[in-house]
Design a protein around this motif. Structure first.
Motif, PDB file in Angstrom:
ATOM      1  N   LYS A 169     -37.665 -24.420   1.340  1.00 40.53           N
ATOM      2  CA  LYS A 169     -37.219 -25.732   0.897  1.00 40.53           C
ATOM      3  C   LYS A 169     -35.958 -25.593   0.042  1.00 40.53           C
TER       4      LYS A 169
ATOM      5  N   HIS B  19     -35.015 -34.157   9.331  1.00 41.34           N
ATOM      6  CA  HIS B  19     -35.316 -35.453   9.957  1.00 41.34           C
ATOM      7  C   HIS B  19     -34.262 -35.788  11.004  1.00 41.34           C
TER       8      HIS B  19
ATOM      9  N   ASP C 248     -30.312 -31.360   7.999  1.00 44.35           N
ATOM     10  CA  ASP C 248     -31.346 -32.351   7.682  1.00 44.35           C
ATOM     11  C   ASP C 248     -32.408 -32.281   8.763  1.00 44.35           C
TER      12      ASP C 248
ATOM     13  N   ARG D 285     -43.688 -33.849  13.949  1.00 44.31           N
ATOM     14  CA  ARG D 285     -44.028 -34.279  12.589  1.00 44.31           C
ATOM     15  C   ARG D 285     -43.088 -33.572  11.607  1.00 44.31           C
TER      16      ARG D 285
ATOM     17  N   VAL E 238     -34.531 -34.624   4.864  1.00 42.59           N
ATOM     18  CA  VAL E 238     -35.215 -33.423   4.358  1.00 42.59           C
ATOM     19  C   VAL E 238     -34.200 -32.287   4.431  1.00 42.59           C
TER      20      VAL E 238
ATOM     21  N   GLY F 162     -42.228 -32.592   7.927  1.00 48.14           N
ATOM     22  CA  GLY F 162     -42.925 -32.427   6.662  1.00 48.14           C
ATOM     23  C   GLY F 162     -41.981 -32.388   5.477  1.00 48.14           C
ATOM     24  N   ALA F 163     -42.450 -32.935   4.351  1.00 51.59           N
ATOM     25  CA  ALA F 163     -41.644 -32.893   3.132  1.00 51.59           C
ATOM     26  C   ALA F 163     -41.499 -31.481   2.597  1.00 51.59           C
ATOM     27  N   ASP F 164     -42.326 -30.557   3.077  1.00 52.38           N
ATOM     28  CA  ASP F 164     -42.259 -29.158   2.647  1.00 52.38           C
ATOM     29  C   ASP F 164     -41.310 -28.349   3.514  1.00 52.38           C
ATOM     30  N   ALA F 165     -40.333 -29.029   4.143  1.00 55.43           N
ATOM     31  CA  ALA F 165     -39.334 -28.381   4.988  1.00 55.43           C
ATOM     32  C   ALA F 165     -39.984 -27.723   6.195  1.00 55.43           C
TER      33      ALA F 165
ATOM     34  N   GLY G 267     -44.051 -38.469  10.241  1.00 59.19           N
ATOM     35  CA  GLY G 267     -43.778 -37.724   9.016  1.00 59.19           C
ATOM     36  C   GLY G 267     -42.708 -38.387   8.177  1.00 59.19           C
ATOM     37  N   GLU G 268     -41.931 -37.584   7.478  1.00 59.64           N
ATOM     38  CA  GLU G 268     -40.905 -38.068   6.571  1.00 59.64           C
ATOM     39  C   GLU G 268     -39.876 -38.903   7.325  1.00 59.64           C
TER      40      GLU G 268
END
Length: 462
Positions: free
Chosen positions: A455, A317, A315, A380, A347, A382-385, A342-343
């Protein structure tokens, strides 16, 4: 304990030679079969034509006397052919009531029933007076009234006397030629195969001479069979990778020895000149630098051998949170801070969480070394891994963006402590995970290092 025997596999030359000879032998046998079938077909046709010619020849020497009696006056040569025991030719003349009027042998009955008008004139499988089977033809004598018929037959006890004699004579006179022909075919086959495989033997000899001291050599790709070119190209590609890896290992060993030699020399000099216990903290600090260098070398060796297990998941995060908590006290002690943005949720990515944390830690430590006092380093998620590390330093010049990931490379050696391995370790970890690290600049701030990973695709569910 049973001893295992090493059974050597046949050489390629032996395999090809056997296969070529097998193909030649099978082709030769197939040719013989074809010739045999053709011979049998042609033999029947030739025999029919020969019987027609024989009957016409005999008929030309038959005359009809008064009262319809046939008179036969064969020449001596033709008469000898009908009386020769090996030829076994017979002829007879019959009338319409199948009465024998004249014959070359003591034959009292027709060889075969007279054919109907337009019927097949040939006959076979007859036997008379124990002479065996005959094959013959029945023709009507021209101009004979009442009708008379001529039957000419050849004994099948020796149906292929001519062919047998030809074969026997050929074998008797040409057996030496056949032996020489067979030996010649074998010799030519072996020579052809060996000449065809000569480039392979030459390549084997050249490959055998390539060793650790000559990894820059490559196998030639010119003047070799096209079927071997892909193999040679694959070997050359492997040699190139081996050379690059071997060169990196030698450079790594040389650089590691150099990096360790200097602090060890300084430590030894300080110990030899130690005058009081007040200098012990400095020695401990120097030992700490050596310990960090050895630790990085061990981590680099571990990363070089890193292989992801199937189904391994991490993960991002959670990785970022653990690194921020771990390095937070160090940043505060230097008058700096770490900010996590960020997220805020999980993730998931496919990867090893410990090594991803190591890569992120190296990026954050590098950022803390370059960001000014009183500023912060941002992590940061990101949701895009992706994981981006942003500092407030001067940034990375574009000309140095590629060099900073090389091992033991330090753009400004005196700017901060370190052996120049942190970014190299981070990049290697990203590559093992199928990703990479981008270097850029954040507007209004300093450098930004972005670790991008593939991802994780969520499983399909109904």
């Amino acid at each position: 304990m049973k001893r295992l025997r090493n059974i050597a596999s046949p050489s390629l030359t032996a395999r090809l030679t056997r296969r070529v000879l097998t193909i030649v032998a099978v082709s030769f046998l197939l040719l013989l079969v074809i010739l045999k079938v053709q011979y049998l077909t042609e033999r029947d046709s030739l025999r029919d034509r020969a019987l027609e010619a024989q009957a016409a020849d005999v008929a030309s020497y038959i005359s009809i006397a008064a009262g319809g009696r046939p008179l036969v006056s064969l020449p001596e040569a033709l008469e000898e052919g009908y009386s020769h025991p090996d030829r076994q030719y017979v002829y007879l003349i019959v009338d319409a009531e199948s009465r024998v009027l004249a014959a070359s042998h003591d034959i009292r009955q027709p060889l075969a029933p007279l054919p109907a008008a337009g019927g097949d004139p040939y006959f076979s499988h007859i036997d008379f007076t124990g002479r065996g089977s005959y094959y013959g033809i029945t023709v009507r004598l021209a101009g004979a009234q009442p009708p008379l018929y001529l039957q000419v037959a050849q004994g099948s006890a020796h149906p292929d006397v001519l062919a047998d004699s030809l074969v026997a004579e050929f074998l008797e006179r040409s057996w030496a030629f056949l032996v020489v022909l067979v030996l010649g075919i074998v010799a030519v086959t072996v020579w052809t195969v060996r000449q065809s495989l000569a480039p392979v033997r030459q390549l084997s000899f050249q490959a055998r001479n390539i060793g650790p001291t000559s990894l820059d050599r490559r196998l030639p790709e010119e003047d070799i069979p096209s079927e071997i070119v892909p193999l040679v190209q694959a070997v050359n590609s492997s040699l190139q990778r081996i050379e690059a890896g071997y060169r990196r290992e030698r450079e790594f060993t040389a650089n590691a020895a150099h990096e360790l030699r200097t602090p060890l020399a300084v430590l030894k000099a300080n110990i030899e000149t130690l005058s009081s216990l007040d200098e012990v903290p400095q020695l401990i600090e120097e030992l700490g630098d050596i310990e960090r260098l050895v630790s990085q070398l061990l981590r680099l060796a571990q990363v070089d051998n890193l292989v992801l297990r199937p189904g391994e998941e991490a993960d991002l995060h959670g990785v970022a949170l653990s690194v921020a908590q771990q390095l937070g006290p160090q940043a505060l002690a230097a008058g700096k801070s770490i900010e996590l943005t960020g997220e805020g949720g999980p993730v998931p990515v496919r990867g090893n969480g410990d090594f991803l944390a190591l890569a992120l830690r190296n990026l954050v430590e590098n950022a803390l070394a370059h960001t000014p006092r009183g500023t912060s380093v941002e992590i940061r998620v990101g949701a895009d891994a992706s994981l981006a590390v942003i500092d407030g330093g001067p940034g990375v010049p574009p000309a140095d963006a590629g060099r900073i990931f090389e091992r033991f490379v330090r753009i400004k050696p005196g700017a901060y402590n370190g052996a120049g391995l942190g970014l190299s370790i981070a990049q290697r970890i990203a590559a093992v995970h199928g990703g990479g690290i981008d270097v850029g600049r954040e507007p209004g701030r300093g450098a930004v290092f972005t670790l991008r990973l593939p991802k994780k695709v969520a499983p399909y569910s109904l």
